[in-house]
Structures are given as structure tokens and as C-alpha cells.
Design a protein around this motif. Sequence first.
Motif, PDB file in Angstrom:
ATOM      1  N   UNK A 170       0.825  -1.209   0.000  1.00 15.88           N
ATOM      2  CA  UNK A 170       0.000   0.000   0.000  1.00 15.88           C
ATOM      3  C   UNK A 170       0.862   1.263   0.000  1.00 15.88           C
ATOM      4  N   UNK A 171       1.990   1.201   0.693  1.00 19.63           N
ATOM      5  CA  UNK A 171       2.906   2.347   0.675  1.00 19.63           C
ATOM      6  C   UNK A 171       3.419   2.581  -0.738  1.00 19.63           C
ATOM      7  N   UNK A 172       3.802   1.499  -1.421  1.00 18.20           N
ATOM      8  CA  UNK A 172       4.298   1.634  -2.793  1.00 18.20           C
ATOM      9  C   UNK A 172       3.215   2.188  -3.713  1.00 18.20           C
ATOM     10  N   UNK A 303      12.963   5.808 -21.972  1.00 15.01           N
ATOM     11  CA  UNK A 303      12.079   4.857 -21.299  1.00 15.01           C
ATOM     12  C   UNK A 303      12.834   4.072 -20.233  1.00 15.01           C
ATOM     13  N   UNK A 304      14.070   3.703 -20.540  1.00 14.68           N
ATOM     14  CA  UNK A 304      14.892   2.960 -19.581  1.00 14.68           C
ATOM     15  C   UNK A 304      15.308   3.811 -18.389  1.00 14.68           C
ATOM     16  N   UNK A 305      15.307   5.128 -18.561  1.00 13.05           N
ATOM     17  CA  UNK A 305      15.741   6.045 -17.504  1.00 13.05           C
ATOM     18  C   UNK A 305      14.568   6.597 -16.687  1.00 13.05           C
ATOM     19  N   UNK A 306      13.401   5.950 -16.788  1.00 11.46           N
ATOM     20  CA  UNK A 306      12.259   6.369 -15.980  1.00 11.46           C
ATOM     21  C   UNK A 306      11.422   7.455 -16.609  1.00 11.46           C
ATOM     22  N   UNK A 307      11.612   7.674 -17.919  1.00 11.31           N
ATOM     23  CA  UNK A 307      10.798   8.644 -18.661  1.00 11.31           C
ATOM     24  C   UNK A 307      10.158   7.894 -19.822  1.00 11.31           C
ATOM     25  N   UNK A 308       9.119   7.085 -19.534  1.00  9.34           N
ATOM     26  CA  UNK A 308       8.551   6.233 -20.574  1.00  9.34           C
ATOM     27  C   UNK A 308       7.915   7.023 -21.701  1.00  9.34           C
ATOM     28  N   UNK A 325       6.363   1.840 -14.533  1.00  7.52           N
ATOM     29  CA  UNK A 325       7.756   2.196 -14.274  1.00  7.52           C
ATOM     30  C   UNK A 325       7.944   2.711 -12.855  1.00  7.52           C
ATOM     31  N   UNK A 326       6.943   3.424 -12.338  1.00  7.63           N
ATOM     32  CA  UNK A 326       7.032   3.967 -10.984  1.00  7.63           C
ATOM     33  C   UNK A 326       7.000   2.864  -9.923  1.00  7.63           C
ATOM     34  N   UNK A 327       6.446   1.718 -10.271  1.00  8.51           N
ATOM     35  CA  UNK A 327       6.496   0.557  -9.390  1.00  8.51           C
ATOM     36  C   UNK A 327       7.828  -0.188  -9.507  1.00  8.51           C
ATOM     37  N   UNK A 328       8.691   0.275 -10.413  1.00  9.48           N
ATOM     38  CA  UNK A 328       9.955  -0.421 -10.632  1.00  9.48           C
ATOM     39  C   UNK A 328       9.790  -1.667 -11.473  1.00  9.48           C
ATOM     40  N   UNK A 358      13.274  -4.506 -18.953  1.00 10.06           N
ATOM     41  CA  UNK A 358      12.448  -5.707 -18.991  1.00 10.06           C
ATOM     42  C   UNK A 358      12.761  -6.581 -20.191  1.00 10.06           C
ATOM     43  N   UNK A 359      13.865  -6.306 -20.876  1.00 11.78           N
ATOM     44  CA  UNK A 359      14.217  -7.063 -22.077  1.00 11.78           C
ATOM     45  C   UNK A 359      14.921  -8.368 -21.721  1.00 11.78           C
ATOM     46  N   UNK A 360      14.647  -9.386 -22.513  1.00 14.86           N
ATOM     47  CA  UNK A 360      15.359 -10.659 -22.408  1.00 14.86           C
ATOM     48  C   UNK A 360      16.664 -10.500 -23.188  1.00 14.86           C
ATOM     49  N   UNK A 361      17.733 -10.190 -22.451  1.00 17.82           N
ATOM     50  CA  UNK A 361      18.996  -9.878 -23.108  1.00 17.82           C
ATOM     51  C   UNK A 361      19.034  -8.440 -23.590  1.00 17.82           C
TER      52      UNK A 361
END
Length: 449
Positions: A170-172, A303-308, A325-328, A358-361
Motif C-alpha cells: 500500500x505504501x508503494x 524509457x529505460x531512464x524512468x521517462x517512458x 515504471x514507478x512501481x519499478x 524488462x528485455x530478455x537480453x
Amino acid sequence: MMINHPFRIGLFGIGLDTYWPQFDGLEQRLTSYLAQVENKLKTHGAEVLNVGLVDNAEKAFDAGHDLKKGDVDVIFLYVTTYALSSTVLPVVRRAKVPVIILNLAPSEAIDYTGFNQLNDRTKMTGEWLAYCSACPVPEIANVFKRSGIQFQQITGVLNDAETWKEIGEWVEAAKVAHIMNHNTLGLMGNYYSGMLDIYSDITLQCSVFGSHIEIIEPDELTALREELSEDEIKAKIEEFKSVFEIDSSCEAYELNRAAKTAVALDKLVARYHLGSMAYYHKGTGNANGDTISSIILGNSLLTAKGIPVAGEYEVKNAQAMKIMDSFGAGGSFTEYYAMDFKDDIVLMGHDGPGHLAIAEGKIKVKPLQVYHGKVGSGLSVEMSVKHGAVTLLSVVENNGKIFFLIAEGESVAGPILEIGNTNSRYRFPIGARKFVEDWNTQGQHTIAQ
């Protein structure tokens, strides 16, 4: 994105001041439990405004003012013992933020043998009241419902790991709401013509999420591309080489074009303090066309730097990606690509930016002679989502309201369409046919994965 206002949790406990002179040590004991909750909440990276044990109407009014002045994002109401609902309502009514009721016993069970051997009914009653957290919750819930105050409950044991896992979730969630409340979403360009489901009510988005939306002309990004130094461009190309797996067929000219746009994007983000962006522009045969056709690598880095960044001016998907992204948990634009009935999976992907986390490789970079359905050509990215559990999220507008559409599944190994787009194979517990039909019933096209 700049957030100058910290995420802050409001906390208070409740009791009844009539009890304190009757039962020696009870108030101090309950206050110590409240302090334990405060200290544990702080471990979740939040500021905590603890307004103490509220045990009468006067303190309730004071606590309500203090929490409102304290600019809290969420309130945790720790029910330590029986308390009058009249000492609760004024606190949360004034603050007007989400409320989570903590119905937490100090231990798993009362020591019945020790309790019954006290041989002092006053002491026995005081001991019982220390375990009486469940007692006033129905009363509080009744008053909240009649007052139109939404609330959640966590029922458990004060120092139990499972209890604190739920509290942490809930905090997250409250943190993510705080991020969205302070996010600036950039909208650059225009809608892809004819995709009626994509068109959004921007006022509604601002009203629900609290975001600021900045409308940006593609010309501005194009102008920034003309102000760059060779050193900036070379540094970005080196970043590409370190982050991506670049296909040998990618021409130096195309890498240079993509690097110029990526550096310009960094400057655009800094100028407007963007936390996310949605974009689309045809830019046929002009400078803007050159900019937009070279934007995918730079947007993947953002997107990878938290700016999707979402393509096709998909505002709702940009919001969903920011939430994920905000949930990590990453967050990349996707939609149905095809169905594989033999393997009972859904192929899902999209052109445009991918999410490195989130990429596979490594994400592959490949040249495309045609951007399908769009103008131009250039470099694109190809990736699959890491194999394992996945969550799909869509932000949906309907009848003047916004709701979330969520599904859980699994990204599985297997052949994909190697066409220079993001592409993954998803398996769902209910099967591909049932998943597609259930999802389609909600009328949602684009998804954040």
C-alpha cells in the motif's frame, strides 16, 4: 521530472481517554505500539507525520488540521484499542486523502492462561483492551461508508512479516500515486489519424492523475537537433553501442541521425521537466520527418531512464507505462500481434521504443526500410520481455471515467517475429482464446507490459 514535494505518510492511533486513569500503563503501551508502526513505515523511504494517539474530539480536530497542513499523501489509521468513531471522522474528513485502517493485534493471540491468572479484573480488562483493535473497526467502517470516505483495511499482527508485506504494497501504491500527481506528461505532435480508440480526454487525465500536460511542437525537437556539438553526438553513439546490440547492417549515417535526435530529446526533457511522453507526427519529406523517423533509439533510452515514451500519441498508454515504471516494474507499449493456437499463446508487441530493464537480453537495433503504416524509415529496436511472470496494464477511459484493466500472465520462450519490433510470447492461465475475448470485451487496444 522534478518533485519538490516529498512523499509523506500521515499516521495516528486511536483510543479513549476515559481508559487512561482506569487502566495503569495502557496509554503508554499503546503509544509504544504506534511508535513501532511509525519506525517501520519510515523504512519504506517515506516521511511519516505521526500526530499521536487521538483519544477525544478536541485532539481529533487538531490532528485533522495537522495532517492537512502536513500535506500527507495517505493516512494510516492504527486502531490500537476501542475508540469512539467521533474521534476518527474529524481527522480523516479534513485531510481528504486515502485512508488505510490498520487492525493489528500486538501478538498472534492472548496468553489465556497468564491472563486468567492475573486475579485482578481491572488488570485483566486493561490487558484485554490492549488486544481490542478489532472491536471498533465495524463502527469506523460504518461511519466512513455513510460519510462517503473510501478506505482499505489491513488485518493482522503488529510485527508479522506478512502484515508488513501488505502494508509495504500500500505504501508503494501511494508512492506511485504521488509520482503521478507530480508528473509532467509531454505530448508532441498529433494523433494517428483514424484510430478512434486512442483519442483521450486530456482534462480528465489531469483531473484523475493530477498530472501536468505540456503540449510540444515537433519543430522544437527539430530545432534542438540543429544546435548540437559533434562531441555530444559522438558520446550518444557510444552510449548506443554500450546499451544496445547493434546489427552490422545499421549504417553509420543512421546511427548519427538517431544520436542527434536522442541528444535533442534529452534537452527537450530537461527543458520541460518531463516524466513521460507520447508522440506521433507524419513529418512527410521535411526536417520534422527526419527527426521523427530517427526517434526510436532515443525514446528507448528515455524509457529505460524512468521517462517512458509511447508512440501514436497514446496518452492513456503513456500513463500506464509511467505507473508500471514507478512501481519499478518497467513498462513498454504493446498490443496484439498475432495468436498462436498451436502453442496457446498470444504474440504481443509494438513498433517504437522498448524498455531495456524488462528485455530478455540486450535490445537489438535493426534498420527498417519501411515503418509499417507510418512515414519514413530508419533504425528500430527488437526485443522480447524477460521470460517469467508479467503484468499487463491499460488505462481505460469510458463514460467520463478512468479505470485500470489488468491481467497477469507469463512471458515464455519460443520463436518471435524478427521484424525489428518489440515482440513477446504470452501465456495466460485461462488460455489464449479466453484471455483475448475477456480483454476485448473491455474495449481496450493498447497495453503497457
